[in-house]
Design a protein around this motif. Structure first.
Motif, PDB file in Angstrom:
ATOM      1  N   ALA A 380       0.838  -1.208   0.000  1.00  0.00           N
ATOM      2  CA  ALA A 380       0.000   0.000   0.000  1.00  0.00           C
ATOM      3  C   ALA A 380       0.874   1.260   0.000  1.00  0.00           C
ATOM      4  O   ALA A 380       0.618   2.199  -0.768  1.00  0.00           O
ATOM      5  CB  ALA A 380      -0.938  -0.005   1.207  1.00  0.00           C
ATOM      6  N   PHE A 381       1.915   1.287   0.816  1.00  0.00           N
ATOM      7  CA  PHE A 381       2.822   2.453   0.808  1.00  0.00           C
ATOM      8  C   PHE A 381       3.357   2.675  -0.610  1.00  0.00           C
ATOM      9  O   PHE A 381       3.332   3.784  -1.126  1.00  0.00           O
ATOM     10  CB  PHE A 381       4.016   2.214   1.742  1.00  0.00           C
ATOM     11  N   ALA A 382       3.846   1.577  -1.197  1.00  0.00           N
ATOM     12  CA  ALA A 382       4.483   1.694  -2.521  1.00  0.00           C
ATOM     13  C   ALA A 382       3.519   2.250  -3.571  1.00  0.00           C
ATOM     14  O   ALA A 382       3.925   2.979  -4.471  1.00  0.00           O
ATOM     15  CB  ALA A 382       5.021   0.336  -2.958  1.00  0.00           C
ATOM     16  N   ILE A 388      -4.681   1.770   7.071  1.00  0.00           N
ATOM     17  CA  ILE A 388      -5.390   1.952   8.343  1.00  0.00           C
ATOM     18  C   ILE A 388      -5.230   0.622   9.071  1.00  0.00           C
ATOM     19  O   ILE A 388      -5.769  -0.401   8.632  1.00  0.00           O
ATOM     20  CB  ILE A 388      -6.881   2.246   8.102  1.00  0.00           C
ATOM     21  N   VAL A 389      -4.446   0.598  10.156  1.00  0.00           N
ATOM     22  CA  VAL A 389      -4.054  -0.685  10.735  1.00  0.00           C
ATOM     23  C   VAL A 389      -4.294  -0.752  12.234  1.00  0.00           C
ATOM     24  O   VAL A 389      -4.234   0.265  12.934  1.00  0.00           O
ATOM     25  CB  VAL A 389      -2.552  -0.993  10.466  1.00  0.00           C
ATOM     26  N   VAL A 399       4.158   0.618  10.238  1.00  0.00           N
ATOM     27  CA  VAL A 399       3.241   1.746  10.016  1.00  0.00           C
ATOM     28  C   VAL A 399       3.322   2.699  11.201  1.00  0.00           C
ATOM     29  O   VAL A 399       2.994   2.330  12.326  1.00  0.00           O
ATOM     30  CB  VAL A 399       1.781   1.259   9.823  1.00  0.00           C
ATOM     31  N   HIS A 400       3.771   3.904  10.936  1.00  0.00           N
ATOM     32  CA  HIS A 400       3.933   4.891  12.016  1.00  0.00           C
ATOM     33  C   HIS A 400       2.751   5.846  12.027  1.00  0.00           C
ATOM     34  O   HIS A 400       2.137   6.108  10.995  1.00  0.00           O
ATOM     35  CB  HIS A 400       5.277   5.601  11.847  1.00  0.00           C
ATOM     36  N   LYS A 401       2.453   6.340  13.236  1.00  0.00           N
ATOM     37  CA  LYS A 401       1.216   7.115  13.404  1.00  0.00           C
ATOM     38  C   LYS A 401       1.249   8.414  12.627  1.00  0.00           C
ATOM     39  O   LYS A 401       2.214   9.176  12.714  1.00  0.00           O
ATOM     40  CB  LYS A 401       0.993   7.416  14.894  1.00  0.00           C
ATOM     41  N   ILE A 402       0.164   8.662  11.939  1.00  0.00           N
ATOM     42  CA  ILE A 402       0.038   9.838  11.083  1.00  0.00           C
ATOM     43  C   ILE A 402       0.223  11.129  11.872  1.00  0.00           C
ATOM     44  O   ILE A 402       0.716  12.135  11.360  1.00  0.00           O
ATOM     45  CB  ILE A 402      -1.347   9.780  10.411  1.00  0.00           C
ATOM     46  N   TYR A 413       3.865   6.274   7.020  1.00  0.00           N
ATOM     47  CA  TYR A 413       2.846   6.677   8.005  1.00  0.00           C
ATOM     48  C   TYR A 413       1.453   6.240   7.577  1.00  0.00           C
ATOM     49  O   TYR A 413       1.125   6.194   6.388  1.00  0.00           O
ATOM     50  CB  TYR A 413       2.854   8.195   8.184  1.00  0.00           C
ATOM     51  N   GLY A 414       0.627   5.950   8.590  1.00  0.00           N
ATOM     52  CA  GLY A 414      -0.750   5.581   8.323  1.00  0.00           C
ATOM     53  C   GLY A 414      -1.599   5.861   9.543  1.00  0.00           C
ATOM     54  O   GLY A 414      -1.144   6.491  10.507  1.00  0.00           O
TER      55      GLY A 414
END
Ligand code: ADP
Length: 475
Positions: A380-382, A388-389, A399-402, A413-414
């Motif tokens: 998804a990043f790519a 949303i995890v 996945v780091h916090k938005i 980030y997500g």
């Protein structure tokens, strides 16, 4: 001289794939091929297109005896992406409709099928003077025990991709596996009066890895250890978590043959979104598009998703779902889709459609209850879909916090939620809608995520060091 490594897995992309193991079993050997003399082995399932991949039969064929039964084995090979692949053919292992069994089930003779595969791996390793066997998941677990039983000078690494699938069988099969009865005790393969192939891998390998640092810690707890937490604690000193990477060649929107429009930034995604919505006959290209891609199993948070979907349907958004798995989830999802025109379900395993969905999506839904690593969020990043995890396993590591978004960092980030509940998921979805409405900030985030390095570069180095330490020489 570089060390000889044989990498063994029960599924490998592009030959046969049911999930992330296949992706990793393709991309990790590829990332390591310059450091070691790497070859790979897998079963030659009847679904594999031999002519497409130039898979040829080798002169060698042999029998393997397990208990009172003898099984004929034929070996095949090909070279793909610069790597030598061996394929094991035996009718009992390969001539099946599914790899492991129909959805939600395993074939009754899986112990024999993958016991035979494990024996063949070891035979291949000893005839090819392999220094190190890299074994993946329970389907290869017995190989580690067989090295011990036959006292072979081969080192082994066992990688756990998902502890929830352990290869547990009735002890009555033991006599038919060619395994000495002395191994049927608690410190070896006995597991609550049954036998466990996963335990064989854990007990007899020289090193154990799992696919993310957080999951490596989680599996030592009763909540995630699936009954093996105590046993893993005993073998803790040889366990480490190494985060998976993805193959940039395979997952790149810049040159993805499955896409109608290739792209390299947030703006470029728009055409992919229009194209997908047109195919799915969903209006509303300006509305945010959420996708879910994956197996319909408890692990993936299906209950949360099913409870949340009707509430999502009332929001200004579209949702597209692709997957297959347990029949009951499938029925629930079908019923929801019949009621709401902004939710679309495609049932099946369709690699090209999954790529088109990552490309079209604004958000990827991944409410997994547990997730050893997870590749979807990296893909998804790519492709510029914001994940949303639920904060678990490898999702915590990747996945780091938005809220902490820093455009100068190398992190992705997500939207991360901590409690595995439908309410928390819905709150996260509402937060994502707010975020989406700030077009400038949203594009900045998407563009940032699309440029981060998700490849194996860092993690391959860790494997390289591990290979090196096991073979006691620089490889
Ligand atoms: P798993 O637990 O299933 O291994 P991962 O996130 O590690 O989950 O990897 C899943 C891989 O399988 C990804 O490449 C994902 O895109 C792919 N995938 C899952 N379900 C489908 C499907 N129905 N069709 C196509 N690809 C799928």
């Amino acid at each position: 001289m570089s060390k000889k490594v044989l990498f063994a897995a029960s599924e490998i992309y592009p030959f046969a794939k049911t999930g992330g193991l296949a992706d990793v079993a393709h991309s990790l050997p590829k990332a390591l091929k310059h450091y070691v003399d790497m070859s790979v082995v897998m079963p030659l399932y009847s679904q594999i297109d031999r002519s497409k991949y130039g898979i040829n039969k080798l002169e060698v064929s042999f029998d393997i005896t397990m208990g009172s039964q003898t099984y004929p084995i034929a070996l095949y090979d090909t070279v793909y992406d610069g790597i030598k692949y061996y394929f094991v053919y035996s009718p009992i292992l390969c001539d099946r409709e599914f790899l492991y069994g129909p959805p939600g089930m395993g074939y009754e003779d899986n112990a024999i099928r993958f016991g035979l595969f494990s024996h063949t791996i070891v035979r291949l390793a000893s005839t090819h003077q392999i220094d190190l066997l890299h074994l993946n998941d329970w389907q290869c677990g017995l190989s580690a025990l067989l090295i011990h039983q036959e006292n072979l000078p081969i080192k082994s690494i066992f990688t756990i991709h998902n502890l929830a699938y352990q290869g547990v069988f009735d002890t009555t099969v033991l006599n038919n596996l060619g395994i000495d009865g002395r191994y049927c005790h608690m410190e070896a393969i006995e597991f609550y009066s049954k036998i466990s192939f996963m335990k064989a891998g854990i007990a007899f390998s020289d090193a154990i890895t799992t696919v993310s640092p957080t999951y490596a810690k989680e599996i030592l707890t009763p909540e995630f250890g699936c009954g093996l937490e105590g046993f893993l604690k005993q073998h803790h000193s040889k366990l480490r978590g190494i985060l998976n990477g993805i193959d940039n060649d395979h997952f790149s929107p810049k040159n993805d043959g499955a896409l109608v429009h290739v792209y390299n930034d947030a703006k470029g995604k728009k055409k992919s979104k229009s194209a997908l919505l047109k195919t799915l006959k969903m209006p509303g290209v300006s509305k945010p598009l959420f996708v879910f891609i994956g197996r319909f199993v408890h692990q993936k948070g299906m209950e949360l998703l099913i409870e949340t979907l009707p509430k999502m349907a009332a929001l200004e958004c579209n949702v597209a779902i692709l997957g297959e798995g347990d029949e009951s989830y499938h029925r629930h999802l079908e019923a929801i889709c019949e009621n709401y025109s902004n939710i679309h379900l495609t049932f099946g395993y369709i690699e090209s459609l999954s790529h088109q969905m990552y490309a079209a999506a604004d958000f990827l839904l991944m409410p997994s209850l547990f997730e050893p690593c997870g590749l979807n969020q990296m893909i998804a990043f790519a492709y510029g879909a914001v994940p949303i995890v639920h904060a678990t396993g490898g999702l915590v590591d990747s996945v780091h916090k938005i809220e902490q978004f820093d455009s100068t960092s190398s992190k992705g980030y997500g939207i991360v939620f901590n409690t595995p509940s439908a309410n928390a998921l819905l709150r996260a979805i509402k937060k994502s809608l707010e975020f989406y409405s700030d077009t400038k900030r949203f594009s900045e985030l998407v563009n940032h995520n699309m440029t981060i390095d998700l490849s194996w570069s860092v993690s391959a180095d860790e494997y390289k060091r591990l290979y090196s330490s096991l073979t006691k020489e620089n490889v």
